[in-house]
Scaffold this active site. Structure first.
Site, PDB file in Angstrom:
ATOM      1  N   TYR A 100     -12.424  -3.944  -2.320  1.00  0.00           N
ATOM      2  CA  TYR A 100     -10.975  -3.812  -2.116  1.00  0.00           C
ATOM      3  C   TYR A 100     -10.453  -2.578  -2.866  1.00  0.00           C
ATOM      4  O   TYR A 100      -9.666  -1.795  -2.312  1.00  0.00           O
ATOM      5  CB  TYR A 100     -10.284  -5.086  -2.614  1.00  0.00           C
ATOM      6  CG  TYR A 100      -8.789  -5.149  -2.388  1.00  0.00           C
ATOM      7  CD1 TYR A 100      -8.261  -5.433  -1.131  1.00  0.00           C
ATOM      8  CD2 TYR A 100      -7.898  -4.945  -3.439  1.00  0.00           C
ATOM      9  CE1 TYR A 100      -6.880  -5.513  -0.935  1.00  0.00           C
ATOM     10  CE2 TYR A 100      -6.529  -5.026  -3.255  1.00  0.00           C
ATOM     11  CZ  TYR A 100      -6.021  -5.311  -2.003  1.00  0.00           C
ATOM     12  OH  TYR A 100      -4.664  -5.383  -1.812  1.00  0.00           O
TER      13      TYR A 100
ATOM     14  N   SER B 255      -2.398  -0.737  -3.374  1.00  0.00           N
ATOM     15  CA  SER B 255      -2.508  -1.690  -4.484  1.00  0.00           C
ATOM     16  C   SER B 255      -2.875  -0.931  -5.750  1.00  0.00           C
ATOM     17  O   SER B 255      -3.526   0.122  -5.683  1.00  0.00           O
ATOM     18  CB  SER B 255      -3.615  -2.690  -4.163  1.00  0.00           C
ATOM     19  OG  SER B 255      -4.006  -3.374  -5.335  1.00  0.00           O
TER      20      SER B 255
HETATM   21  P1  NAP Z   1      -0.946 -11.778   3.705  1.00  0.00           P
HETATM   22  O1  NAP Z   1       0.137 -12.727   3.292  1.00  0.00           O
HETATM   23  O2  NAP Z   1      -2.342 -12.279   3.772  1.00  0.00           O
HETATM   24  O3  NAP Z   1      -0.517 -11.123   5.105  1.00  0.00           O
HETATM   25  C1  NAP Z   1      -1.409 -10.265   5.768  1.00  0.00           C
HETATM   26  C2  NAP Z   1      -0.824  -9.822   7.091  1.00  0.00           C
HETATM   27  O4  NAP Z   1      -1.813  -8.999   7.739  1.00  0.00           O
HETATM   28  C3  NAP Z   1      -0.505 -10.989   8.009  1.00  0.00           C
HETATM   29  O5  NAP Z   1       0.670 -10.761   8.733  1.00  0.00           O
HETATM   30  C4  NAP Z   1      -1.711 -11.007   8.946  1.00  0.00           C
HETATM   31  O6  NAP Z   1      -1.320 -11.483  10.230  1.00  0.00           O
HETATM   32  C5  NAP Z   1      -2.072  -9.522   9.024  1.00  0.00           C
HETATM   33  N1  NAP Z   1      -3.473  -9.399   9.392  1.00  0.00           N
HETATM   34  C6  NAP Z   1      -4.547  -9.908   8.751  1.00  0.00           C
HETATM   35  N2  NAP Z   1      -5.659  -9.684   9.464  1.00  0.00           N
HETATM   36  C7  NAP Z   1      -5.262  -9.047  10.596  1.00  0.00           C
HETATM   37  C8  NAP Z   1      -5.945  -8.566  11.732  1.00  0.00           C
HETATM   38  N3  NAP Z   1      -7.279  -8.728  11.879  1.00  0.00           N
HETATM   39  N4  NAP Z   1      -5.238  -7.932  12.691  1.00  0.00           N
HETATM   40  C9  NAP Z   1      -3.897  -7.788  12.566  1.00  0.00           C
HETATM   41  N5  NAP Z   1      -3.196  -8.204  11.509  1.00  0.00           N
HETATM   42  C10 NAP Z   1      -3.872  -8.849  10.541  1.00  0.00           C
HETATM   43  O7  NAP Z   1      -1.014 -10.540   2.710  1.00  0.00           O
HETATM   44  P2  NAP Z   1       0.143  -9.679   1.991  1.00  0.00           P
HETATM   45  O8  NAP Z   1       0.052  -9.947   0.538  1.00  0.00           O
HETATM   46  O9  NAP Z   1       1.444  -9.801   2.671  1.00  0.00           O
HETATM   47  O10 NAP Z   1      -0.511  -8.237   2.199  1.00  0.00           O
HETATM   48  C11 NAP Z   1       0.141  -7.152   2.817  1.00  0.00           C
HETATM   49  C12 NAP Z   1      -0.409  -5.874   2.219  1.00  0.00           C
HETATM   50  O11 NAP Z   1      -0.097  -5.820   0.832  1.00  0.00           O
HETATM   51  C13 NAP Z   1      -1.928  -5.726   2.329  1.00  0.00           C
HETATM   52  O12 NAP Z   1      -2.245  -4.412   2.717  1.00  0.00           O
HETATM   53  C14 NAP Z   1      -2.405  -5.982   0.910  1.00  0.00           C
HETATM   54  O13 NAP Z   1      -3.614  -5.336   0.613  1.00  0.00           O
HETATM   55  C15 NAP Z   1      -1.240  -5.393   0.134  1.00  0.00           C
HETATM   56  N6  NAP Z   1      -1.170  -5.864  -1.248  1.00  0.00           N
HETATM   57  C16 NAP Z   1      -1.008  -7.196  -1.481  1.00  0.00           C
HETATM   58  C17 NAP Z   1      -0.963  -7.626  -2.797  1.00  0.00           C
HETATM   59  C18 NAP Z   1      -0.839  -9.083  -3.139  1.00  0.00           C
HETATM   60  O14 NAP Z   1      -0.989  -9.434  -4.326  1.00  0.00           O
HETATM   61  N7  NAP Z   1      -0.518  -9.947  -2.191  1.00  0.00           N
HETATM   62  C19 NAP Z   1      -1.062  -6.703  -3.861  1.00  0.00           C
HETATM   63  C20 NAP Z   1      -1.216  -5.362  -3.559  1.00  0.00           C
HETATM   64  C21 NAP Z   1      -1.263  -4.942  -2.248  1.00  0.00           C
HETATM   65  P3  NAP Z   1      -2.241 -12.377  11.212  1.00  0.00           P
HETATM   66  O15 NAP Z   1      -3.046 -13.297  10.364  1.00  0.00           O
HETATM   67  O16 NAP Z   1      -1.233 -13.033  12.104  1.00  0.00           O
HETATM   68  O17 NAP Z   1      -3.064 -11.382  11.951  1.00  0.00           O
END
Ligand code: NAP
Length: 235
Positions: A149, A136
């Site tokens: 974070y 990020s």
């Molecule tokens: P999201 O929609 O909340 O999805 C998170 C994913 O991680 C889900 O598939 C969830 O699956 C899995 N997860 C969460 N807790 C878990 C656990 N304890 N064990 C195994 N899997 C787990 O978030 P996203 O935005 O797609 O995020 C993906 C990545 O992008 C992250 O690393 C985040 O930091 C990064 N990112 C996101 C943003 C943003 O604005 N969204 C910006 C920069 C970086 P389950 O709940 O089924 O376990």
């Protein structure tokens, strides 16, 4: 067929990435906790003619990771690409965070990535490959309420560079995809507070396209980090 392993594949960026990779001809190994979502996604992707294996692993539980990955890797697919995408956010002032919350965040955003790499990268070495860690812009900036974070993603970026140096001799490359805000379920997490314009964020499909580009780089090159921001800028 090329094979990728994607963590956090049940929703958000990981799910969009699984769908795009499958339509581009990739076989997949998928990880998240939500077994029903993985099962339903898997049957959709099998209908595209792909081979899909999935496993429910709670990455916040250190003892689950190595056995879970070993079982997944025993199901006949060997990845050339590892996408460490699963991650969590928590908002609040740094010093109001409990030790348990801090350890959970670091387990998810840093230590589980180390553990997944330790379990997967050795099997990739014989044919070479690439590790893509989803980071990020919080890795390079600080925002009030997002301190833990920011620290976790900064450490992930450094982990990735160190891994790349050590694994070069095994023909394993490692890079980060550094993202601005993405319209995903992360912003609906119980632990995240804040009102943001969701329409101004990147879409999960735009992020998936970028991950496919990074995964399909020729083995002779490495984009060490790719930063993808919404045109609206940082927020
Ligand atoms: P999201 O929609 O909340 O999805 C998170 C994913 O991680 C889900 O598939 C969830 O699956 C899995 N997860 C969460 N807790 C878990 C656990 N304890 N064990 C195994 N899997 C787990 O978030 P996203 O935005 O797609 O995020 C993906 C990545 O992008 C992250 O690393 C985040 O930091 C990064 N990112 C996101 C943003 C943003 O604005 N969204 C910006 C920069 C970086 P389950 O709940 O089924 O376990």
């Amino acid at each position: 067929m090329p094979t990728a392993i994607i963590t956090g594949a049940s929703r958000g960026i990981g799910k969009a990435t699984a769908k795009l990779f499958a339509s581009a001809g990739w076989d997949l190994l998928l990880i998240a906790r939500d077994n029903e979502s993985l099962k339903s996604l898997s049957s959709d992707l099998v209908n595209l003619g792909r081979i899909i294996r999935y496993k429910s692993i709670d990455l916040s539980e250190p003892d689950n990771i190595e056995p879970g990955i070993t079982e997944l890797l025993s199901q006949g697919l060997t990845p050339q690409v590892l996408i460490n995408n699963a991650g969590v956010a928590w908002t609040g002032e740094l010093l109001s965070m409990s030790l348990n919350e801090w350890q959970w965040l670091f387990q998810m955003n840093l230590t589980s990535v180390f553990q997944v790499c330790a379990a997967v990268v050795p099997v990739m070495r014989s044919s070479g490959g690439i590790v893509i860690n989803v980071s990020s812009h919080a890795a390079r900036n600080t925002f009030p309420q997002w301190g833990s974070y920011c620290v976790s993603k900064a450490a992930l970026a450094s982990f990735t560079k160190s891994l790349a140096e050590e694994e070069r001799k095994h023909s394993i490359r490692a890079c980060t995809l550094t993202l601005g805000a993405v319209n995903s379920s992360l912003w609906d997490s119980q632990t995240v507070q804040g009102e943001f314009d969701r329409k101004a964020m990147l879409s999960v499909d735009e992020v998936a396209q970028t991950l496919l580009y990074l995964a399909e780089q020729p083995a002779t090159q490495l984009v060490e980090d790719l930063t993808l921001m919404p045109a609206a800028g940082a927020f």
